[in-house]
Design an enzyme around this catalytic site. Structure first.
Site, PDB file in Angstrom:
ATOM      1  N   ASP A   7      35.764  40.554  37.925  1.00 17.87           N
ATOM      2  CA  ASP A   7      36.782  41.494  38.368  1.00 17.87           C
ATOM      3  C   ASP A   7      38.019  41.262  37.482  1.00 17.87           C
ATOM      4  O   ASP A   7      38.029  40.394  36.598  1.00 17.87           O
ATOM      5  CB  ASP A   7      37.061  41.272  39.872  1.00 17.87           C
ATOM      6  CG  ASP A   7      37.710  42.493  40.490  1.00 17.87           C
ATOM      7  OD1 ASP A   7      37.649  42.647  41.716  1.00 17.87           O
ATOM      8  OD2 ASP A   7      38.261  43.323  39.743  1.00 17.87           O
TER       9      ASP A   7
HETATM   10  C1  GLC Z   1      40.240  45.607  40.795  1.00 17.99           C
HETATM   11  C2  GLC Z   1      39.301  45.651  41.977  1.00 17.99           C
HETATM   12  C3  GLC Z   1      37.952  46.218  41.654  1.00 17.99           C
HETATM   13  C4  GLC Z   1      38.085  47.301  40.608  1.00 17.99           C
HETATM   14  C5  GLC Z   1      38.562  46.631  39.334  1.00 17.99           C
HETATM   15  C6  GLC Z   1      38.792  47.646  38.214  1.00 17.99           C
HETATM   16  O1  GLC Z   1      40.919  44.391  40.769  1.00 17.99           O
HETATM   17  O2  GLC Z   1      39.113  44.432  42.680  1.00 17.99           O
HETATM   18  O3  GLC Z   1      37.381  46.707  42.872  1.00 17.99           O
HETATM   19  O4  GLC Z   1      36.830  47.927  40.385  1.00 17.99           O
HETATM   20  O5  GLC Z   1      39.740  45.886  39.513  1.00 17.99           O
HETATM   21  O6  GLC Z   1      39.857  48.461  38.553  1.00 17.99           O
END
Ligand code: GLC
Length: 741
Positions: free
Chosen positions: A303
């Site tokens: 993430d």
């Molecule tokens: C964020 C979220 C995730 C998302 C990613 C890209 O921190 O936790 O759900 O898909 O970043 O935006």
């Protein structure tokens, strides 16, 4: 059957049938890998945000970006030196602007690499980063519909409106359990129940990933956030979770296993830690469980910033290079870095120093290349400007509106205060005229700070009530004239809840209670002695204990999406018969917030236990009223079984004893009365929703498979099914079921 033989058969049954690369793809992948330099391989493992390739002028006022202009010099530099293989995200811009962005990226990339770029985006409730994308209700609503077709349609619509923009990776579905009711991402979950989340998640995967020849899109789903992200101890996003191995396997793992079995090509990793180990550094979860046990062959992407977080947030790595080592050796395939190229530098050093074998790099690159081949990106990766006409088509809008209609829950309807007909209505409340309040986070931008980002023609609840009931029937509440207006009104409708869009840590609160201002207004309206109806638009169940007992009607609207106001007005007027049911336990007070599938001892401190639900929840899991009257009768089932692999047939009659057609979700629960590991007091084992015409009856039947529906895992994941008594309950009817070997 001997329980040990049974165990073996169950384990074999549970072993995953994950798709593997075809021979053709394998040959293509190996051929590419043989030609790739270490830098090129590491580039495939690197994902950067769109902000790294836009012009500085865009960045200077990024909060207001509404049109992207790329800086191709930045893009060329990243491709030449770091061979970046993936980009992500952005804000809601026009389809044409997205086509320009992705077409430019792919065309420039072709001058440097034979491997196409994979672009990922958070289209988690429709094509939400597209100015005229069709926005669906958020998952918490979809779960309350108890109809997986809405989960499928929301995902398929997002894919149809996304793929032609050149985005082939949708960061959905969220498969966490909605157990932490104050969590800022509660609304992104389908339910507190693992079966609801599993079935909705599978439907979403099938909506996003459809490789049939006639399907005009190729997009990859992303099961997130693996694993155990949704139950932080404090309820605060990304704070530590303490979940036992057994609970992790019984409650949190099933939705991910179901999604992977359904063919999800990617997973995104939980930013948090479980029992002291950040998941991004957990070889046990990312390799032993995900790869060895579940057989997952696709991409495990981090993430946002989560390799760096091993140092800066979790403190288990001394620096970013050590964090990179830990994450890659744990099993990470791709780093959502997302705004620097340090990952590339450190990973190259680690391989050249011999700390990470190139074979480990090749392992991740194979997975990444497989997904790109599977998506057909080597053949067709450019956006399709000629196919943008389906965006926000009447069909897509109808799908979103129907999901909103069927996902709201009529929690309370004293004296049949609803539907409202031929009455004078005083309307007010915190969210009455808010567009943001209907859609929540991940709508047009990460967290829209005002209505200005929403379509001009989008209705607020106030607009929809005026359009439905007519101006002569509606007065807008003026707190300074409340007494006078109340004399005029027959009923008061207050739109209440949350009217800020939040996501992730931005949604962190320290009090689930509805704010005092709203509670005060509700109280003043109650003092007028006129019937009061609350419409709750919120991303999580805000507490309304003092007023919940006094108001006459409560409609949980959740985050019903861009067409949600119309659906709310249709339910209030009776044009639509509400059919949603609580996919989570709506708590009454902050002192005791739990889920329906709690353990027996949860209420050991109060007596009589039978009152537990009334005392501790405004609306228990599975609760939802209709304008129809459904009567359950004739529960029929075998009462004993000896072979757990054979189905136990169960059926029940449901009769609509009203004059109004209505949809009814039939929920089947099982209780295992004695277990070697304490059992939940109730567990949902099946649900089915059908239309039952006025005065008609419908038979709902279900084949319970004991080894599937009654077994539970121990901490090692071995499925246990123990002889003894079970109780089945559907619609308040119960029957015992005995497992006799
Ligand atoms: C964020 C979220 C995730 C998302 C990613 C890209 O921190 O936790 O759900 O898909 O970043 O935006």
């Amino acid at each position: 059957m001997n329980p040990y033989i049974l165990l073996l058969s169950i384990i074999l049954f549970l072993s995953c049938n994950q798709e593997k690369p075809s021979n053709e793809h394998e040959q293509q992948i190996e051929s590419l890998i043989r030609q790739m330099s270490l830098e090129e391989k590491i580039g495939q493992m690197t994902q950067l945000n769109i902000t790294t390739i836009v012009q500085d002028s865009i960045l200077e006022d990024y909060g207001n970006v509404s049109h992207y202009v790329l800086d191709t010099a930045k893009l060329v530099a990243l491709l030449q030196e770091f061979h970046v293989g993936s980009f992500l995200n952005g804000r809601a811009v026009s389809p044409e602007n997205w086509v320009y962005v992705t077409e430019t990226i792919q065309n420039v990339n072709k001058q440097h690499s034979a491997i196409p770029i994979l672009y990922g985006i958070d289209h988690v409730h429709g094509a939400s980063y597209l100015r005229n994308g069709t926005i669906f209700p958020h998952n918490i609503n979809i779960g309350c519909s108890f109809d997986t077709s809405h989960a499928f349609l929301a995902a398929r619509t997002a894919a149809l409106e996304t793929a032609d923009l050149g985005h082939h990776w949708i960061f959905a579905p969220v498969l966490g359990l909605g157990r932490a009711k104050s969590w800022g991402r509660f609304y992104e979950t389908y339910s507190e129940d693992p079966l609801v989340v599993s079935r909705m998640g599978v439907a979403a995967v099938h909506g996003i990933q459809d490789f049939s020849a006639t399907t005009p899109y190729r997009t990859a789903a992303c099961a997130k956030h693996f694993l155990g992200y949704s139950d932080p101890k404090s309820g605060w996003d990304r704070s530590p979770a303490e979940i036992s191995d057994q609970a992790l396997r019984e409650f949190f793992l099933p939705p991910f296993k179901a999604a992977l079995d359904a063919g999800a090509l990617t997973i995104m990793i939980n930013s948090g830690e479980i029992n002291g180990i950040p998941v991004h550094a957990s070889h046990e979860l990312l390799t032993d469980l995900l790869r060895e046990e579940l057989g997952f062959q696709g991409i495990a992407v981090t993430d946002w910033l989560d390799i760096i977080a091993l140092d800066e947030m979790h403190g288990i790595a001394e620096n970013e290079k050590e964090a990179t080592y830990m994450a890659i050796m744990a099993g990470v395939d791709m780093s959502m870095v997302p705004v620097t190229t340090n990952f590339c530098v450190y990973l190259k050093e680690l391989v050249e120093e011999g700390r990470i074998p190139e074979s480990r790099i090749n392992e991740s690159v194979r997975r990444i290349l497989w997904v790109k081949f599977k998506l057909g990106l080597f053949d067709q990766v450019l956006p399709r400007a000629d196919r943008l006409d389906r965006i926000n088509s009447p069909e897509h809008i109808a799908g979103s509106l129907q999901a909103a209609r069927e996902s709201m829950v009529l929690i309370k309807n004293e004296g049949q205060v609803l539907p409202i007909r031929d009455k004078k209505i005083l309307v007010g409340g915190f969210t009455l005229q808010s567009k943001v309040a209907l859609c929540g986070g991940w709508t047009y931008r990460f967290a829209a700070d005002s209505d200005r980002w929403f379509p001009e023609d989008m209705q607020t609840i106030y607009d929809a009530l005026l359009a439905t009931f007519g101006e002569s029937q509606i007065q807008l509440l003026d707190e300074n004239r409340l007494s006078e207006q109340a004399r005029w009104a027959d009923v008061i409708v207050l739109a209440t809840g949350e009217n800020t869009a939040y996501a992730e840590t931005q949604g962190t609160i320290d009090d689930l209670a509805l704010d005092a201002g709203q509670a005060n207004l509700i109280g003043r309206c109650l003092d007028t002695q006129k019937p009061v109806v609350l419409i709750l638009t919120e991303g999580r169940p805000r507490l309304i204990p003092e007023v919940e007992g006094a108001v006459d009607g409560i409609l949980f609207a959740g985050l019903p999406g861009v067409y949600g106001a119309q659906a709310i007005a249709e339910i209030l007027s009776g044009a639509v018969n509400p059919s949603g049911k609580m996919a989570f336990t709506y708590p009454k007070r902050s002192g005791h917030i739990i889920s329906y599938n709690h353990k027996k001892a949860e209420y050991s401190s109060i007596r009589p236990v039978s009152e537990e639900l009334q005392r501790y929840s405004i609306a228990p899991f599975g609760h939802g009223l209709s304008y129809s009257t459904f009567v359950y009768s004739g529960l029929r089932m075998d009462t004993t079984f000896s072979d757990p692999s054979l189905p136990v047939s169960i059926s029940v009659e449901v009769r609509n004893e009203s004059a109004q057609d209505g949809k009814e979700a039939v929920l089947w629960f099982v209780s295992d009365l004695v277990g070697s590991i304490t059992r939940p007091v109730r567990e949902l084992v099946h649900f089915e929703k059908q239309l039952i015409s006025a005065g008609e009856s419908r038979t709902f039947s279900f084949e319970l498979i004991p080894e599937r529906d009654l077994a539970f895992p121990d901490k090692l994941g071995q499925q246990l099914l123990e002889p003894g008594q079970f109780r089945l309950e559907v619609g308040g009817l119960t029957s015992n079921l005995y497992y006799r070997e």
